[in-house]
Design a protein around this motif. Structure first.
Motif, PDB file in Angstrom:
ATOM      1  N   ALA A  23       6.334   6.250   4.349  1.00  0.00           N
ATOM      2  CA  ALA A  23       4.887   6.238   4.597  1.00  0.00           C
ATOM      3  C   ALA A  23       4.371   7.643   4.920  1.00  0.00           C
ATOM      4  N   ASN A  26       4.324  10.003   1.883  1.00  0.00           N
ATOM      5  CA  ASN A  26       3.544   9.468   0.761  1.00  0.00           C
ATOM      6  C   ASN A  26       4.407   8.988  -0.399  1.00  0.00           C
ATOM      7  N   ASP A  29       2.694   3.848  -0.041  1.00  0.00           N
ATOM      8  CA  ASP A  29       1.354   3.802   0.540  1.00  0.00           C
ATOM      9  C   ASP A  29       1.473   3.485   2.029  1.00  0.00           C
ATOM     10  N   PRO A  30       0.926   4.325   2.907  1.00  0.00           N
ATOM     11  CA  PRO A  30       1.068   4.097   4.349  1.00  0.00           C
ATOM     12  C   PRO A  30       0.565   2.723   4.805  1.00  0.00           C
ATOM     13  N   LYS A  31      -0.546   2.257   4.267  1.00  0.00           N
ATOM     14  CA  LYS A  31      -1.055   0.941   4.663  1.00  0.00           C
ATOM     15  C   LYS A  31      -0.102  -0.157   4.212  1.00  0.00           C
ATOM     16  N   ALA A  32       0.408  -0.044   3.002  1.00  0.00           N
ATOM     17  CA  ALA A  32       1.353  -1.045   2.498  1.00  0.00           C
ATOM     18  C   ALA A  32       2.632  -1.047   3.339  1.00  0.00           C
ATOM     19  N   LEU A  34       2.910  -0.154   6.516  1.00  0.00           N
ATOM     20  CA  LEU A  34       2.580  -0.759   7.803  1.00  0.00           C
ATOM     21  C   LEU A  34       2.433  -2.269   7.677  1.00  0.00           C
ATOM     22  N   ASP A  35       1.782  -2.713   6.625  1.00  0.00           N
ATOM     23  CA  ASP A  35       1.617  -4.153   6.403  1.00  0.00           C
ATOM     24  C   ASP A  35       2.963  -4.850   6.170  1.00  0.00           C
TER      25      ASP A  35
END
Length: 51
Positions: A23, A26, A29-32, A34-35
């Motif tokens: 994350a 890069n 995807d950092p949001k992916a 974290l999710d």
């Protein structure tokens, strides 16, 4: 959970650290990333349970 606690801790820590590294660099995807932490922890904990 059966097994050496130190080895289990290393495996779980490495998986979480790897996700964080992907994350922050890069590679993912950092949001992916974290999710996906909740799913990762679920898979690790249930995948390490004796059958």
């Amino acid at each position: 959970m059966a097994g050496d606690p130190a080895r289990l801790t290393l495996a779980v820590g490495a998986a979480l650290h790897g996700t964080a590294a992907f994350a922050t660099q890069n590679t993912a995807d950092p949001k992916a990333a974290l999710d996906g932490i909740e799913d990762l922890v679920h898979l690790l904990l249930h995948g390490l349970q004796p059958r």
